[in-house]
Design a protein around this motif. Sequence first.
Motif, PDB file in Angstrom:
ATOM      1  N   SER A   8       1.058  -1.569  -0.043  1.00 33.80           N
ATOM      2  CA  SER A   8       0.161   0.207   0.093  1.00 33.80           C
ATOM      3  C   SER A   8       0.546   1.438  -0.268  1.00 33.80           C
ATOM      4  N   HIS A   9       2.204   1.061   0.671  1.00 28.80           N
ATOM      5  CA  HIS A   9       2.917   2.668   0.737  1.00 28.80           C
ATOM      6  C   HIS A   9       3.243   2.658  -0.600  1.00 28.80           C
ATOM      7  N   LEU A  10       4.049   1.483  -1.219  1.00 30.72           N
ATOM      8  CA  LEU A  10       4.707   1.789  -2.762  1.00 30.72           C
ATOM      9  C   LEU A  10       3.610   2.234  -3.691  1.00 30.72           C
ATOM     10  N   ARG A  11       2.350   1.991  -3.216  1.00 33.81           N
ATOM     11  CA  ARG A  11       1.489   2.555  -3.581  1.00 33.81           C
ATOM     12  C   ARG A  11       1.249   3.617  -4.368  1.00 33.81           C
ATOM     13  N   GLU A  12       1.276   3.782  -2.587  1.00 28.04           N
ATOM     14  CA  GLU A  12       0.857   5.689  -2.596  1.00 28.04           C
ATOM     15  C   GLU A  12       2.002   6.139  -3.124  1.00 28.04           C
ATOM     16  N   CYS A  13       3.399   5.817  -2.796  1.00 26.34           N
ATOM     17  CA  CYS A  13       4.591   6.965  -3.199  1.00 26.34           C
ATOM     18  C   CYS A  13       5.018   6.734  -4.851  1.00 26.34           C
ATOM     19  N   LEU A  14       4.540   6.057  -5.135  1.00 23.62           N
ATOM     20  CA  LEU A  14       4.792   5.607  -6.913  1.00 23.62           C
ATOM     21  C   LEU A  14       4.038   5.255  -8.112  1.00 23.62           C
ATOM     22  N   GLY A  15       2.945   4.830  -7.213  1.00 20.43           N
ATOM     23  CA  GLY A  15       1.543   4.610  -7.755  1.00 20.43           C
ATOM     24  C   GLY A  15       1.707   3.256  -9.032  1.00 20.43           C
ATOM     25  N   LEU A  16       1.887   2.672  -8.085  1.00 20.87           N
ATOM     26  CA  LEU A  16       1.862   0.933  -8.591  1.00 20.87           C
ATOM     27  C   LEU A  16       2.019   0.275  -8.322  1.00 20.87           C
ATOM     28  N   ASP A  17       1.933  -1.189  -8.493  1.00 21.13           N
ATOM     29  CA  ASP A  17       1.300  -2.484  -7.342  1.00 21.13           C
ATOM     30  C   ASP A  17       2.612  -3.138  -7.750  1.00 21.13           C
ATOM     31  N   ILE A  18       3.483  -3.722  -7.068  1.00 17.77           N
ATOM     32  CA  ILE A  18       4.501  -4.055  -7.004  1.00 17.77           C
ATOM     33  C   ILE A  18       3.809  -6.074  -7.082  1.00 17.77           C
ATOM     34  N   PRO A  19       4.554  -7.123  -7.777  1.00 16.46           N
ATOM     35  CA  PRO A  19       4.042  -7.981  -7.495  1.00 16.46           C
ATOM     36  C   PRO A  19       4.565  -8.485  -6.364  1.00 16.46           C
ATOM     37  N   PHE A  20       4.201 -10.244  -5.910  1.00 15.23           N
ATOM     38  CA  PHE A  20       4.839 -10.952  -4.841  1.00 15.23           C
ATOM     39  C   PHE A  20       6.500 -11.115  -5.641  1.00 15.23           C
ATOM     40  N   GLY A  21       7.077 -11.429  -4.970  1.00 11.04           N
ATOM     41  CA  GLY A  21       8.002 -12.184  -5.557  1.00 11.04           C
ATOM     42  C   GLY A  21       8.586 -13.345  -4.457  1.00 11.04           C
ATOM     43  N   ALA A  47      18.239   8.164  -7.943  1.00 11.20           N
ATOM     44  CA  ALA A  47      18.705   8.660  -6.701  1.00 11.20           C
ATOM     45  C   ALA A  47      18.616   8.332  -5.103  1.00 11.20           C
ATOM     46  N   PHE A  48      19.348   8.232  -4.619  1.00 12.74           N
ATOM     47  CA  PHE A  48      19.705   7.129  -2.867  1.00 12.74           C
ATOM     48  C   PHE A  48      20.749   8.319  -2.286  1.00 12.74           C
ATOM     49  N   THR A  49      19.720   8.509  -1.372  1.00  9.71           N
ATOM     50  CA  THR A  49      20.464   9.808  -0.280  1.00  9.71           C
ATOM     51  C   THR A  49      19.885   9.381   1.053  1.00  9.71           C
ATOM     52  N   LEU A  50      20.339   9.557   2.554  1.00  6.77           N
ATOM     53  CA  LEU A  50      20.613   9.378   3.469  1.00  6.77           C
ATOM     54  C   LEU A  50      20.944  10.488   4.828  1.00  6.77           C
ATOM     55  N   GLU A  51      19.606  10.768   5.174  1.00  8.73           N
ATOM     56  CA  GLU A  51      19.759  12.084   6.275  1.00  8.73           C
ATOM     57  C   GLU A  51      20.289  11.335   7.326  1.00  8.73           C
ATOM     58  N   HIS A  52      21.362  11.917   8.446  1.00  9.35           N
ATOM     59  CA  HIS A  52      21.629  11.908   8.985  1.00  9.35           C
ATOM     60  C   HIS A  52      22.390  13.155   9.841  1.00  9.35           C
ATOM     61  N   TYR A  66      16.258   7.587   5.408  1.00 10.26           N
ATOM     62  CA  TYR A  66      16.472   6.814   3.512  1.00 10.26           C
ATOM     63  C   TYR A  66      15.293   7.504   2.963  1.00 10.26           C
ATOM     64  N   THR A  67      15.842   8.046   1.141  1.00  6.31           N
ATOM     65  CA  THR A  67      14.788   8.356   0.490  1.00  6.31           C
ATOM     66  C   THR A  67      15.106   8.122  -1.170  1.00  6.31           C
ATOM     67  N   ALA A  68      14.588   7.535  -1.543  1.00  4.77           N
ATOM     68  CA  ALA A  68      14.877   6.991  -2.922  1.00  4.77           C
ATOM     69  C   ALA A  68      14.083   8.123  -3.777  1.00  4.77           C
ATOM     70  N   THR A  69      14.857   8.700  -4.753  1.00  6.83           N
ATOM     71  CA  THR A  69      14.288   8.985  -6.436  1.00  6.83           C
ATOM     72  C   THR A  69      14.050   8.529  -7.758  1.00  6.83           C
ATOM     73  N   ILE A  70      12.606   8.049  -7.830  1.00  2.00           N
ATOM     74  CA  ILE A  70      12.638   6.615  -8.396  1.00  2.00           C
ATOM     75  C   ILE A  70      12.090   7.971 -10.025  1.00  2.00           C
ATOM     76  N   ARG A  71      12.124   6.868 -11.349  1.00  2.00           N
ATOM     77  CA  ARG A  71      11.198   7.592 -12.352  1.00  2.00           C
ATOM     78  C   ARG A  71      10.838   6.347 -12.875  1.00  2.00           C
ATOM     79  N   THR A  72       8.663   6.833 -12.681  1.00  2.00           N
ATOM     80  CA  THR A  72       7.916   5.595 -12.840  1.00  2.00           C
ATOM     81  C   THR A  72       7.283   6.047 -14.311  1.00  2.00           C
ATOM     82  N   PRO A  73       6.256   4.979 -14.406  1.00  2.00           N
ATOM     83  CA  PRO A  73       5.494   5.527 -16.194  1.00  2.00           C
ATOM     84  C   PRO A  73       4.881   6.638 -15.792  1.00  2.00           C
ATOM     85  N   SER A  74       4.585   7.054 -14.346  1.00  2.00           N
ATOM     86  CA  SER A  74       3.914   8.178 -14.316  1.00  2.00           C
ATOM     87  C   SER A  74       4.914  10.037 -14.191  1.00  2.00           C
ATOM     88  N   GLY A  75       6.306   9.438 -13.812  1.00  3.89           N
ATOM     89  CA  GLY A  75       6.973  10.917 -13.475  1.00  3.89           C
ATOM     90  C   GLY A  75       7.850  10.191 -12.414  1.00  3.89           C
TER      91      GLY A  75
END
Length: 212
Positions: free
Chosen positions: A19-32, A164-169, A198-207
Amino acid sequence: MPRLDHLSVIAPSLVEGISHLRECLGLDIPFGRKHIHMGTHNHLLRLGEAAYLEVIAIDEEAPPPAHPRWFGLDDRAAVRRAWDDGRRLRGWVASTDHFARDLARHPGVFGEPREFHAGASSYFFAVPVDGSLPMGGVVPSLIDRKGARPTLAPQTERGCELLAFTLEHPDPAGITRLYEALDIPGAPAVKHGEALRYTATIRTPSGIRILT
């Protein structure tokens, strides 16, 4: 040298994680997969050619392992506190082809060596004795796949890429020196923050989206 392998969202449950991934990235990811040796399971998302993302949680249907689970998952209260605080991307994993050498070079950093078997394959993974995140999550967990590449199903490809992958500390200079000593390509950029985050900046199909 070790290199960035994947990022880990550490969730109280997979339902909350996806649910968090859906909110952040706008997509569902499959079971691994299920990790029988750790009593955990995950969902997976490829992030370009060099890395991927997992959402990992305790598998409540699996028998508990005889040893502590990885990623600090046995401390359910701490997982919940971090989750409710918005610190959900809390771990990362670095891959190495020289597992014993890297552990010896950095004693006490990554944890204790363990060997796990998954089907026909096996791999080494370093876990602190109590199952916690290495150095509280500042450094990655270390994996050695014995020359194999990560096996990701085709459905994990959703057109996403880690930008991008970032750590605040609170001590960015100290953490930067630590990362320089560890020499891990793909380690997060470090900036000042009141707490480890941590934060990750990710390019997705929706931006371009931000994962926390």
